[in-house]
Design an enzyme around this catalytic site. Structure first.
Site, PDB file in Angstrom:
ATOM      1  N   HIS A  30       7.698 -52.828  47.158  1.00 24.89           N
ATOM      2  CA  HIS A  30       7.297 -51.750  46.265  1.00 24.89           C
ATOM      3  C   HIS A  30       8.531 -51.024  45.732  1.00 24.89           C
ATOM      4  CE1 HIS A  30       5.682 -47.511  45.678  1.00 24.89           C
ATOM      5  NE2 HIS A  30       4.864 -48.220  44.927  1.00 24.89           N
ATOM      6  N   GLU A  57       8.452 -55.836  42.980  1.00 23.21           N
ATOM      7  CA  GLU A  57       7.767 -55.075  41.934  1.00 23.21           C
ATOM      8  C   GLU A  57       8.701 -54.457  40.901  1.00 23.21           C
ATOM      9  OE1 GLU A  57       6.314 -51.143  42.640  1.00 23.21           O
ATOM     10  OE2 GLU A  57       4.522 -51.458  41.449  1.00 23.21           O
ATOM     11  N   ASP A  59       8.191 -51.534  37.823  1.00 23.87           N
ATOM     12  CA  ASP A  59       7.414 -50.651  36.947  1.00 23.87           C
ATOM     13  C   ASP A  59       8.131 -50.621  35.612  1.00 23.87           C
ATOM     14  OD1 ASP A  59       5.371 -49.690  38.759  1.00 23.87           O
ATOM     15  OD2 ASP A  59       6.957 -48.589  39.784  1.00 23.87           O
ATOM     16  N   HIS A  72       9.754 -45.979  37.423  1.00 23.92           N
ATOM     17  CA  HIS A  72       8.376 -45.686  37.853  1.00 23.92           C
ATOM     18  C   HIS A  72       7.682 -44.694  36.941  1.00 23.92           C
ATOM     19  CE1 HIS A  72       5.179 -43.528  39.992  1.00 23.92           C
ATOM     20  NE2 HIS A  72       4.871 -44.748  40.383  1.00 23.92           N
ATOM     21  N   GLU A 165       4.463 -53.908  36.538  1.00 20.54           N
ATOM     22  CA  GLU A 165       3.363 -52.991  36.193  1.00 20.54           C
ATOM     23  C   GLU A 165       3.631 -52.349  34.847  1.00 20.54           C
ATOM     24  OE1 GLU A 165       2.533 -49.681  38.872  1.00 20.54           O
ATOM     25  OE2 GLU A 165       1.259 -48.725  37.357  1.00 20.54           O
TER      26      GLU A 165
HETATM   27 CA    CA Z   1       3.905 -49.585  40.584  1.00 20.84          CA
END
Ligand code: CA
Length: 338
Positions: A30, A57, A59, A72, A165
């Site tokens: 994460h 991950e 973002d 993020h 994301e």
């Molecule tokens: Ca995220």
């Protein structure tokens, strides 16, 4: 006769090079190994890779000049020194929006772990993590991060995936930007084009997920796995029954729920209140990857004795397929030991 041992040797090599754990469950780093290094820096991603994470991950938000950066928040002020370097560039709400800055400006920023100002002094969101303002880190682009992961795949022989994301697609649309098309274009350019490609593309926005699934991906000629994130039951209450899950499965390959949606935080040790979410999702053919598992002091739910216990309860009692953690080393070690 020689072929048999050679073949089993090859199988063994393939097995040890596999990015899946023996149980088939996956560990998603994460924001990288964000428990140890500033979130979303390339250093945190390299550390997560070396710790054995199966997916890493990203973002994603867009800059004024249309670059995709790994960040993020849609604002820069929680994790960089933008307020010092570019005073006067905040909007009326006092925040510094990435969309108001060109990539060349963002390159000048020093990245840190998350902080907030208390009486004008920066205070770390997680005081036990990497100290604020130490060493030298920057904000990277989506392309740079993919090249880091793919470069490490090349040099190690592993096949670690990415887990991007799309952040606040509605905000980007209100700014006149189609961030999802830009993300899909980069994914295609770097070879992430099929369901079996090592990528999951995630968003909290169901309307955007539908657009990606039914318009953007077909237009680009790609078809990759999509994950619907779920913060709580309020945004899309219809999704939480069998019929809702079936409808969602027309566009998504999995869900990424906050972990309290799976195990009720009011549960007691030995008396876990597990929701029907995992069962329903699996019945609809959806994978389940809850977030966010943190080993920092004070982050453990009362029902878990320790971090391993929390992982055991989710991976094997509730039966999730993977999870997002700031501490990928601990989750990888847990799966290896089990
Ligand atoms: Ca995220």
């Amino acid at each position: 006769m020689l072929r048999i041992p050679l073949f089993s040797g090859l199988l063994l090599m393939l097995f040890s090079a596999s990015v899946y754990s023996q149980s088939g469950k996956i560990v998603i780093a994460h924001r990288g190994a964000s428990g140890y290094l500033p979130e979303h820096t390339l250093e945190a991603k390299a550390m997560a890779y070396a710790m054995g994470a199966h997916y890493i991950e990203q973002d994603l938000v867009m800059t004024r000049d249309g670059s995709l950066i790994v960040l993020h928040d849609i604002t820069l002020d929680r994790t960089t020194d933008v307020a010092d370097k570019f005073p006067g560039r905040a909007r009326a709400d006092g925040r510094f929006y990435a969309i108001d800055f060109d990539l060349g400006e963002i390159r000048q920023l020093q990245a840190t772990g998350g902080f907030r100002l208390v009486d004008g002094e920066p205070q770390a969101g997680f005081p036990n993590r990497f100290p604020l303002g130490k060493s030298e880190f920057g904000v990277s682009t989506f392309e740079e991060e993919i090249e880091l992961v793919q470069g490490l795949n090349h040099s190690t022989g592993r096949d670690v995936g990415i887990y991007p994301e799309i952040k606040q697609p509605e905000f980007h649309r209100s700014e006149g930007r189609d961030i999802s098309s830009a993300v899909v274009e980069v994914l295609k350019r770097y070879g992430y084009t099929e369901k079996f490609s090592k990528v999951f593309l995630q968003t909290f926005s169901y309307p955007e997920l539908e657009i990606i699934s039914s318009e953007i991906m077909p237009a680009a000629g790609i078809d990759i796995r999509l994950i619907q994130l779920l913060r709580d039951r309020d945004a899309y209450p219809w999704m939480f029954d069998d019929e809702g899950m079936r409808i969602l499965a027309e566009h998504a390959d999995g869900i990424g729920p906050a972990h309290p949606l799976i195990i009720d935080p009011e549960s007691a040790a030995g008396d876990l209140r597990i929701s029907a979410l995992v069962e329903r999702a699996h019945a609809a053919g959806l994978d389940v990857h809850p977030y966010t598992f943190r080993a920092d002091p004070g982050q453990l739910p009362a029902y878990a004795e320790n971090f391993d216990d929390l992982l055991e309860q989710h991976f094997f009692t509730a039966g999730v397929d993977g999870l997002f953690t700031d501490f990928p080393d601990l989750a990888v070690q847990f799966l290896q030991a089990r």
